[in-house]
Design a protein around this motif. Structure first.
Motif, PDB file in Angstrom:
ATOM      1  N   PRO A 111       0.833  -1.211   0.000  1.00  0.00           N
ATOM      2  CA  PRO A 111       0.000   0.000   0.000  1.00  0.00           C
ATOM      3  C   PRO A 111       0.865   1.259   0.000  1.00  0.00           C
ATOM      4  O   PRO A 111       2.048   1.229   0.378  1.00  0.00           O
ATOM      5  CB  PRO A 111      -0.783  -0.121   1.322  1.00  0.00           C
ATOM      6  CG  PRO A 111      -0.706  -1.558   1.696  1.00  0.00           C
ATOM      7  CD  PRO A 111       0.622  -2.050   1.174  1.00  0.00           C
ATOM      8  N   PRO A 112       0.313   2.365  -0.432  1.00  0.00           N
ATOM      9  CA  PRO A 112       1.095   3.611  -0.394  1.00  0.00           C
ATOM     10  C   PRO A 112       1.479   3.973   1.055  1.00  0.00           C
ATOM     11  O   PRO A 112       0.747   3.706   1.996  1.00  0.00           O
ATOM     12  CB  PRO A 112       0.124   4.645  -0.988  1.00  0.00           C
ATOM     13  CG  PRO A 112      -0.858   3.835  -1.774  1.00  0.00           C
ATOM     14  CD  PRO A 112      -1.004   2.533  -1.056  1.00  0.00           C
ATOM     15  N   SER A 113       2.642   4.530   1.184  1.00  0.00           N
ATOM     16  CA  SER A 113       3.202   4.947   2.481  1.00  0.00           C
ATOM     17  C   SER A 113       3.265   3.803   3.480  1.00  0.00           C
ATOM     18  O   SER A 113       3.043   3.980   4.685  1.00  0.00           O
ATOM     19  CB  SER A 113       2.388   6.112   3.089  1.00  0.00           C
ATOM     20  OG  SER A 113       1.067   5.687   3.396  1.00  0.00           O
ATOM     21  N   SER A 114       3.510   2.589   2.975  1.00  0.00           N
ATOM     22  CA  SER A 114       3.638   1.447   3.875  1.00  0.00           C
ATOM     23  C   SER A 114       5.038   1.438   4.482  1.00  0.00           C
ATOM     24  O   SER A 114       6.035   1.760   3.830  1.00  0.00           O
ATOM     25  CB  SER A 114       3.400   0.139   3.117  1.00  0.00           C
ATOM     26  OG  SER A 114       3.639  -0.974   3.948  1.00  0.00           O
ATOM     27  N   GLU A 115       5.120   1.050   5.752  1.00  0.00           N
ATOM     28  CA  GLU A 115       6.415   0.996   6.431  1.00  0.00           C
ATOM     29  C   GLU A 115       7.309  -0.103   5.863  1.00  0.00           C
ATOM     30  O   GLU A 115       8.535  -0.021   5.946  1.00  0.00           O
ATOM     31  CB  GLU A 115       6.212   0.769   7.933  1.00  0.00           C
ATOM     32  CG  GLU A 115       5.523   1.926   8.630  1.00  0.00           C
ATOM     33  CD  GLU A 115       5.323   1.664  10.112  1.00  0.00           C
ATOM     34  OE1 GLU A 115       5.335   2.639  10.887  1.00  0.00           O
ATOM     35  OE2 GLU A 115       5.202   0.479  10.493  1.00  0.00           O
ATOM     36  N   LEU A 116       6.676  -1.133   5.275  1.00  0.00           N
ATOM     37  CA  LEU A 116       7.474  -2.206   4.698  1.00  0.00           C
ATOM     38  C   LEU A 116       8.246  -1.750   3.467  1.00  0.00           C
ATOM     39  O   LEU A 116       9.235  -2.391   3.083  1.00  0.00           O
ATOM     40  CB  LEU A 116       6.565  -3.396   4.304  1.00  0.00           C
ATOM     41  CG  LEU A 116       5.945  -4.151   5.479  1.00  0.00           C
ATOM     42  CD1 LEU A 116       4.989  -5.223   4.955  1.00  0.00           C
ATOM     43  CD2 LEU A 116       7.041  -4.795   6.335  1.00  0.00           C
ATOM     44  N   GLN A 117       7.815  -0.639   2.880  1.00  0.00           N
ATOM     45  CA  GLN A 117       8.515  -0.140   1.708  1.00  0.00           C
ATOM     46  C   GLN A 117       9.934   0.282   2.057  1.00  0.00           C
ATOM     47  O   GLN A 117      10.860   0.183   1.224  1.00  0.00           O
ATOM     48  CB  GLN A 117       7.734   1.041   1.106  1.00  0.00           C
ATOM     49  CG  GLN A 117       8.237   1.517  -0.238  1.00  0.00           C
ATOM     50  CD  GLN A 117       7.969   0.503  -1.351  1.00  0.00           C
ATOM     51  OE1 GLN A 117       6.936  -0.133  -1.351  1.00  0.00           O
ATOM     52  NE2 GLN A 117       8.926   0.360  -2.277  1.00  0.00           N
ATOM     53  N   ASP A 118      10.142   0.718   3.295  1.00  0.00           N
ATOM     54  CA  ASP A 118      11.473   1.169   3.705  1.00  0.00           C
ATOM     55  C   ASP A 118      12.334   0.032   4.213  1.00  0.00           C
ATOM     56  O   ASP A 118      13.555   0.028   4.001  1.00  0.00           O
ATOM     57  CB  ASP A 118      11.342   2.248   4.789  1.00  0.00           C
ATOM     58  CG  ASP A 118      10.596   3.473   4.281  1.00  0.00           C
ATOM     59  OD1 ASP A 118      10.672   3.742   3.053  1.00  0.00           O
ATOM     60  OD2 ASP A 118       9.929   4.136   5.096  1.00  0.00           O
ATOM     61  N   VAL A 119      11.723  -0.923   4.863  1.00  0.00           N
ATOM     62  CA  VAL A 119      12.526  -1.972   5.485  1.00  0.00           C
ATOM     63  C   VAL A 119      12.612  -3.239   4.643  1.00  0.00           C
ATOM     64  O   VAL A 119      13.544  -4.029   4.787  1.00  0.00           O
ATOM     65  CB  VAL A 119      11.959  -2.317   6.877  1.00  0.00           C
ATOM     66  CG1 VAL A 119      12.039  -1.093   7.793  1.00  0.00           C
ATOM     67  CG2 VAL A 119      10.533  -2.831   6.799  1.00  0.00           C
ATOM     68  N   CYS A 120      11.619  -3.434   3.742  1.00  0.00           N
ATOM     69  CA  CYS A 120      11.612  -4.686   2.938  1.00  0.00           C
ATOM     70  C   CYS A 120      10.809  -4.431   1.671  1.00  0.00           C
ATOM     71  O   CYS A 120       9.648  -4.852   1.542  1.00  0.00           O
ATOM     72  CB  CYS A 120      11.012  -5.822   3.753  1.00  0.00           C
ATOM     73  SG  CYS A 120      11.066  -7.426   2.921  1.00  0.00           S
ATOM     74  N   ALA A 121      11.400  -3.730   0.728  1.00  0.00           N
ATOM     75  CA  ALA A 121      10.707  -3.426  -0.536  1.00  0.00           C
ATOM     76  C   ALA A 121      10.723  -4.662  -1.448  1.00  0.00           C
ATOM     77  O   ALA A 121      11.740  -5.359  -1.543  1.00  0.00           O
ATOM     78  CB  ALA A 121      11.373  -2.247  -1.216  1.00  0.00           C
ATOM     79  N   PRO A 122       9.618  -4.998  -2.115  1.00  0.00           N
ATOM     80  CA  PRO A 122       9.596  -6.169  -3.012  1.00  0.00           C
ATOM     81  C   PRO A 122      10.344  -5.894  -4.309  1.00  0.00           C
ATOM     82  O   PRO A 122      10.625  -4.744  -4.667  1.00  0.00           O
ATOM     83  CB  PRO A 122       8.107  -6.388  -3.270  1.00  0.00           C
ATOM     84  CG  PRO A 122       7.505  -5.034  -3.099  1.00  0.00           C
ATOM     85  CD  PRO A 122       8.319  -4.322  -2.045  1.00  0.00           C
ATOM     86  N   TYR A 123      10.651  -6.983  -5.019  1.00  0.00           N
ATOM     87  CA  TYR A 123      11.342  -6.872  -6.300  1.00  0.00           C
ATOM     88  C   TYR A 123      10.371  -6.312  -7.335  1.00  0.00           C
ATOM     89  O   TYR A 123       9.247  -6.791  -7.481  1.00  0.00           O
ATOM     90  CB  TYR A 123      11.848  -8.249  -6.719  1.00  0.00           C
ATOM     91  CG  TYR A 123      12.727  -8.220  -7.940  1.00  0.00           C
ATOM     92  CD1 TYR A 123      13.811  -7.365  -8.020  1.00  0.00           C
ATOM     93  CD2 TYR A 123      12.463  -9.056  -9.026  1.00  0.00           C
ATOM     94  CE1 TYR A 123      14.623  -7.339  -9.146  1.00  0.00           C
ATOM     95  CE2 TYR A 123      13.267  -9.049 -10.143  1.00  0.00           C
ATOM     96  CZ  TYR A 123      14.341  -8.191 -10.203  1.00  0.00           C
ATOM     97  OH  TYR A 123      15.138  -8.163 -11.306  1.00  0.00           O
ATOM     98  N   THR A 124      10.830  -5.283  -8.034  1.00  0.00           N
ATOM     99  CA  THR A 124       9.929  -4.558  -8.926  1.00  0.00           C
ATOM    100  C   THR A 124       9.444  -5.432 -10.085  1.00  0.00           C
ATOM    101  O   THR A 124       8.259  -5.379 -10.486  1.00  0.00           O
ATOM    102  CB  THR A 124      10.611  -3.310  -9.489  1.00  0.00           C
ATOM    103  OG1 THR A 124      11.112  -2.526  -8.391  1.00  0.00           O
ATOM    104  CG2 THR A 124       9.648  -2.475 -10.302  1.00  0.00           C
ATOM    105  N   ASP A 125      10.318  -6.216 -10.666  1.00  0.00           N
ATOM    106  CA  ASP A 125       9.947  -7.047 -11.823  1.00  0.00           C
ATOM    107  C   ASP A 125       9.200  -8.312 -11.452  1.00  0.00           C
ATOM    108  O   ASP A 125       8.820  -9.095 -12.333  1.00  0.00           O
ATOM    109  CB  ASP A 125      11.205  -7.437 -12.602  1.00  0.00           C
ATOM    110  CG  ASP A 125      11.891  -6.219 -13.202  1.00  0.00           C
ATOM    111  OD1 ASP A 125      11.175  -5.206 -13.413  1.00  0.00           O
ATOM    112  OD2 ASP A 125      13.103  -6.284 -13.451  1.00  0.00           O
TER     113      ASP A 125
END
Length: 625
Positions: free
Chosen positions: A501-515
């Motif tokens: 989700p937007p502004s998720s805390e996981l984006q900073d600590v564990c971002a998924p692989y884009t492809d």
């Protein structure tokens, strides 16, 4: 010419009698000519006659002796010889003239019927005198009939007439019986033909036998070798029933059978389509022939497609095709004769899976026929060739893709569900939701004129990439979405994308692989990491909100938290899979001669009696103390 009173012509010499009887019958005939006949003949009379004959014979011999002694009669003897010669010549001339007259008469008589042949023997004098064809011979009078013979002839004629009438009656009865049989046979034949026509089959003349009717049960958009075999002559049998000549199909009804195996054991088998149910009507035989030619074409197309699917473990094994679904299951396809194939066992647990695959293959081949028809009848741009050759149909590839998608759904839901239950076992609020795409059929009432039929739209949607979403709420406020898509072309595989989700805390600590992830293993590695980081964020926030003055932070590795006032103690969070998926909390103390650790586990089957929050809070208090 011979005078009219001349002697008759005889081409044979007159018989010269020797004066003696040649046999007993001749002797008796001569005796009967004598006065008194044979009955008046006596011994005395015969003796007298012999004596008188001897006396006359002696006197004649004396007279001859007197005559012979007379030598003065030489002139008379010469005169008699010349007269005899003249007489012989005269008779020869008479005979010649008579033969010529007879030949002319017969030639003139025959010249009326055969002028060419008779003209060869007709004399020129007679031809010039009377011409040819002037003499004929006809019967002038009817022979007289005896009164007594007329009655006999009438009786004979009556008998012959009665015999002919009886023969005519018998022939008429035989003809009537034959016609009755023919009428019954023709009636039976045309009843079968009409029944086939009413059943919806197409009736036409056989191309090379215009006097024979045939039924068309094949498919106009099939391959050439099967399109030509879709017409069978309907010949009349001995009792009149219509018989199908299915020589082109090999004379054997065949069907496609799908078997499903798990761990080398048969768990499912489909029933071959077209198996007869003891119905011997012509309509059922035509339907069986249609199912046979469809199964033969389906098997032909599957073997052609199998050459392009070797990378997906689709291989021919003798008269079968095998497709390895995963490490434990396998699908086998086989074209078998229906008469020799046993009835399917209904006790097998996965018969529905095999039956679904079999029906799907038949439906996909029908859809390919429909696409060929649309390509043939619809207008296309002039620069695009209408005939593109016989394409390889996608029949087994959609089945492989669908099974791969189902396997992906089962694997993902099992893994995410295990993590969710483990978190719930640890007294944390966690959940997930599976969302799959729904296939809908177009309502015919709202369908446009140029839109495909509802069934075609459904099959077209089935052949599109298969998608499903999993909304995974790890902890309140920390969630993610797993989007899975299974492609058919150019490569049949499943891709996974994780969306935060937007502004998720996981984006900073564990971002998924884009492809995205090309296999489930990479996805599960990320879910384990994301779950452990979500637990770290959750307990950092929880410990920060406490009244304690100590401060907790993440370690450099990011898999544990540590009290800033006590570097010798840290709490680690992880998701382990041995022996099953579980949430693990490990308290590690570094001080002393050797580090010590203590681990708590919560899985979907069992776990620690205390909740994970109580365990973390207790370890945090111990670290402060």
């Amino acid at each position: 010419m011979v005078p009219a009173d001349g002697p008759p012509l005889s081409l044979r010499p007159f018989p010269v009698a020797d004066g003696q009887a040649s046999n007993l019958a001749d002797f008796i005939a001569r005796v009967n000519t004598q006065p008194g006949g044979f009955r008046a003949l006596t011994k005395g009379k015969l003796e007298d006659e012999i004596k008188s004959r001897d006396t006359i014979g002696g006197a004649d011999s004396d007279q001859d002796d007197v005559d012979m002694s007379d030598a003065g009669n030489d002139d008379d003897q010469a005169k008699d010889a010349n007269a005899a010669r003249m007489e012989v010549l005269k008779n020869i001339e008479i005979a010649s003239n008579t033969a010529m007259l007879t030949l002319d008469s017969l030639s003139l008589l025959l010249s009326k019927q055969s002028p060419t042949q008779a003209g060869l023997t007709l004399s020129q004098q007679l031809r010039e005198m009377v011409g040819i064809g002037t003499l004929g011979a006809d019967r002038l009078d009817e022979p007289t009939v005896k009164p007594n013979k007329t009655k006999d002839d009438e009786e004979v004629a009556l008998g012959w007439k009665i015999m002919q009438i009886n023969q005519t009656r018998d022939a008429a009865e035989e003809a009537g019986v034959f016609l009755q049989r023919e009428v019954e046979a023709e009636t039976k034949y045309w009843e079968d033909v009409v029944a086939v026509k009413k059943a919806g089959w197409s009736i036409c003349r056989v191309p090379h036998a215009r006097h024979t009717l045939g039924v068309k049960f094949g498919f106009s958009e099939a391959a050439a070798e099967f399109k030509n075999n879709g017409l069978a002559p309907m010949k009349r049998g001995e009792i009149g029933s219509a018989e199908l000549d299915l020589g082109r199909l090999g004379g054997v009804s065949e069907g496609l059978v799908v078997t499903y195996e798990k761990y080398g054991k048969l768990v499912g088998r489909s029933s071959p389509h077209g198996r007869s149910n003891d119905d011997t009507s012509l309509e059922s035989r035509v339907l069986g022939a249609r199912n046979t030619i469809f199964s033969q074409e389906l098997w032909h197309e599957l073997t052609r497609e199998a050459r392009t699917l070797a990378a997906y473990d689709v291989r021919p094994e003798g008269s079968k095709l095998t497709c390895t679904v995963d490490d434990s299951s396998k699908i086998t396809l086989e074209l078998v004769p229906l008469e020799s194939y046993p009835i399917s066992d209904d006790s097998l647990p996965d018969n529905s899976v095999a039956e679904t695959i079999s029906i799907s293959l038949h439906v996909l081949l029908s859809y390919a026929h429909r696409c060929n028809e649309l390509m043939r009848i619809r207008p296309i741009p002039p620069h695009i060739p209408r005939y593109r050759g016989q394409q390889v149909y996608a029949l087994l590839r959609p089945v492989i893709a669908r099974m791969a998608s189902i396997r992906s759904v089962q694997t993902c839901t099992a893994f995410v569900g295990a993590i969710t239950k483990s978190l719930q076992k640890a007294s944390l609020s966690s959940s997930f939701t599976l969302k799959t795409s729904h296939l809908s059929v177009i309502d015919p009432a709202t369908q446009g004129p140029n839109q495909p039929a509802g069934a075609q739209s459904l099959i077209r949607n089935i052949l599109q990439p298969i998608e499903y979403n999993i909304e995974f709420t790890i902890l309140p406020g920390l969630s993610l979405t797993i989007r899975s898509r299974t492609y058919l072309f150019p490569v049949t595989t499943t891709f996974y994308h994780v969306v935060l989700p937007p502004s998720s805390e996981l984006q900073d600590v564990c971002a998924p692989y884009t492809d995205g992830y090309t296999d489930a293993k990479g996805l599960f590695d990320y879910l384990r990491t994301a779950t452990s980081r979500a637990l770290i964020l959750h307990f950092l926030r929880k410990l920060s909100d406490s009244t304690s003055s100590s401060k907790w932070m993440r370690t450099v590795q990011g898999s544990s938290i540590r009290n800033s006032g006590n570097d010798s103690h840290e709490i680690q969070f992880s998701v382990v899979e041995s022996p099953d998926v579980a949430i693990a909390v490990t308290s590690v103390t570094i001080g002393g001669e050797s580090p010590t650790s203590k681990t708590w586990r919560w899985s979907q089957e069992d776990g620690d009696t205390r909740g994970i929050e109580d365990v973390v809070e207790g370890e945090a208090n111990q670290s402060r103390s």
